[in-house]
Design an enzyme around this catalytic site. Structure first.
Site, PDB file in Angstrom:
ATOM      1  N   CYS A 103      10.628   0.339   8.808  1.00 55.31           N
ATOM      2  CA  CYS A 103      11.835  -0.473   8.652  1.00 55.31           C
ATOM      3  C   CYS A 103      11.540  -1.953   8.823  1.00 55.31           C
ATOM      4  CB  CYS A 103      12.883   0.005   9.651  1.00 55.31           C
ATOM      5  SG  CYS A 103      13.311   1.705   9.309  1.00 55.31           S
ATOM      6  N   PRO A 117     -23.175  -6.675  10.774  1.00 51.82           N
ATOM      7  CA  PRO A 117     -22.237  -6.437   9.679  1.00 51.82           C
ATOM      8  C   PRO A 117     -21.248  -5.316  10.003  1.00 51.82           C
ATOM      9  CG  PRO A 117     -24.356  -5.424   9.184  1.00 51.82           C
ATOM     10  CD  PRO A 117     -24.511  -6.099  10.517  1.00 51.82           C
ATOM     11  N   GLY A 118     -20.006  -5.492   9.611  1.00 57.22           N
ATOM     12  CA  GLY A 118     -18.992  -4.457   9.797  1.00 57.22           C
ATOM     13  C   GLY A 118     -18.379  -4.088   8.462  1.00 57.22           C
ATOM     14  N   ARG A 119     -17.534  -5.000   7.953  1.00 59.92           N
ATOM     15  CA  ARG A 119     -16.788  -4.751   6.721  1.00 59.92           C
ATOM     16  C   ARG A 119     -17.673  -4.321   5.549  1.00 59.92           C
ATOM     17  NH1 ARG A 119     -11.885  -7.291   5.525  1.00 59.92           N
ATOM     18  NH2 ARG A 119     -12.371  -8.840   7.121  1.00 59.92           N
ATOM     19  N   TYR A 128      -2.544  -9.998   6.261  1.00 60.90           N
ATOM     20  CA  TYR A 128      -3.378 -11.032   5.626  1.00 60.90           C
ATOM     21  C   TYR A 128      -3.023 -11.252   4.155  1.00 60.90           C
ATOM     22  CZ  TYR A 128      -6.520  -9.200   9.354  1.00 60.90           C
ATOM     23  OH  TYR A 128      -7.078  -8.730  10.517  1.00 60.90           O
TER      24      TYR A 128
END
Ligand code: PLP
Length: 412
Positions: free
Chosen positions: A341, A273-275, A315
């Protein structure tokens, strides 16, 4: 871990406004308690099952974050030599490192072998040959899993969905038995597991369970053919609630559902797991520079931009934006934009939000994962500072870049 008290937004027991004033903005702030709680939720839910929770370093690779997890006993899922270097610098245990990714270079493979990592998650036969050759040169045996592509739809953003047949990841699950059979000729490799990872920000975890079912059947078949498979790696991907309308699955429920399937197989279970560990644990603090009205729109111009947090631009991701002072209701509808910009430089569009005035601070929520790691120097903007909070204490764990940092290594 982020909540209002007397009209002030706190991280644990620390005022975010105090951090914004002293450390400056833009600035990422992480709650150590939130990170550790999420990691422990995985570890505790796996309980007495032989297991390894390998935090996916790419979600947030800041040394202080890795060190916090290393001290909790975490393993690590890496996708590059640079990530391995970070894990080792942070005091991570190489014996708990798995190396994923479709394009490992020979130099990265050798570094991983010399460091004594646990396992390679391999994605092609060419890669198996390279690892075998490198292991032969170094006189070691490398444990590997094939990352299989189970052809299930993770039902997430197309850029972060990885488990369909036409994606670049993994080896088609139907071809895997033949690849494992051909890999027997590599005398420096040992087939130790099967891995899969079908995507990220998955809110309905039934596709992960479906993939797990397919992977476990494959393992039964491989074991019947005499391969010494001792672990299953089910990847990461559990989603988080970026907005009120989303419901993140509880880590405990997700692992409970997985346990039912893997318990009987007698395998070591690995997850990556990361997020779900770092995402909700971080915010990006920014200061309002200007307000501006065009005939069509209201703009809140802030000092953070797409180079600091690219998820909204890349995203179309939604991040809640909250004022550091006063949790009062929404008063305006505006686009929150940065100084870069590009029209694509926005942090929120048509957002109902507080009537933030120049000088006010805002927190961009759920920014702990895929935030700083995707920051760039676009427009020659120094990357932001990072702060780690522990209760009432906080410290800068990465200094804001200077102009000299911007030109490091360059010559005219
Ligand atoms: C990105 C990735 C993960 C982590 O995914 P999250 O959605 O952040 O949990 C795990 N394993 C592999 C192989 C990955 O590429």
């Amino acid at each position: 871990m982020f909540h209002y008290e007397n009209g002030k937004l706190l991280c644990e027991e620390t005022s975010l406004e105090e951090i914004a004033r002293e450390a400056g903005t833009p600035c990422y702030v992480y709650s150590s308690k939130s990170i550790l709680d999420a990691w422990q939720a995985y570890d505790a839910a796996l309980g007495d099952l032989p297991h390894m929770v390998c935090y996916a370093v790419k979600a947030n690779s800041t040394l202080a974050v890795l060190s916090l997890l290393a001290r909790a006993g975490s393993g690590f899922d890496i996708v590059s030599g640079g990530e391995l270097f970070r894990v080792l610098q942070a005091g991570g245990d190489p014996a708990k490192v798995v190396f994923s990714g479709v394009g490992k270079t020979v130099a990265e493979i050798e570094l991983a072998l010399r460091s004594g990592i646990s396992n390679f998650n391999c994605e092609s036969e060419g890669e198996l040959a390279e690892i075998d050759a490198a292991a032969g040169r170094l006189g070691v045996t490398a444990r590997f899993s094939l990352r299989v592509n189970p052809d299930v739809d993770a039902a997430t953003h197309p850029y972060i969905s990885t488990g369909l047949r036409d994606h670049k990841f993994g080896i088609d699950i139907h071809e895997a038995p033949a690849v494992y059979a051909r890999a027997r000729r590599f005398s420096n490799l040992r087939a130790a597991g099967v891995s899969c990872h079908i995507g990220s920000q998955i809110l309905d975890y039934s596709p992960i369970l479906e993939a797990a079912g397919k992977v476990l059947s494959l393992i039964e078949q491989l074991q019947a053919e005499g391969l010494p498979i001792d672990h299953v790696d089910l990847g990461g991907g559990l989603g988080i609630a970026y907005q009120a309308s989303e419901q993140a699955p509880a880590i405990h429920d997700f692992i409970g559902a997985l346990r039912d399937r893997v318990e009987r197989a007698g395998l070591t279970v690995m997850i990556e797991p990361g997020r779900s560990i770092v995402g909700p644990s971080g915010v990006l603090l920014t200061k309002v520079l200007y307000r501006k009205n065009s005939p069509a729109k209201e703009f809140v111009i802030v000092d953070a931009a797409m180079n600091d947090l690219i998820r909204p631009s890349l995203y179309k991701a939604h991040h809640e934006i909250r004022p550091l002072q006063n949790g009062g209701g929404a008063a305006i509808v505006a686009d929150v934009v940065g100084p870069v910009c590009e029209t694509g430089d926005f942090l929120a569009r048509d957002r109902e939000m507080a009537d933030a005035q120049p000088g006010d601070y805002l927190a961009i929520s759920s920014a702990g994962a895929y935030g700083f790691v995707q920051a760039s120097n676009y427009n020659s903007r120094p990357r932001p500072a990072e702060v780690l909070v522990n209760g009432e204490q906080w410290r800068v764990v990465r200094q804001r870049e200077s102009y000299n940092d911007l030109i490091k290594g360059e010559s005219v």
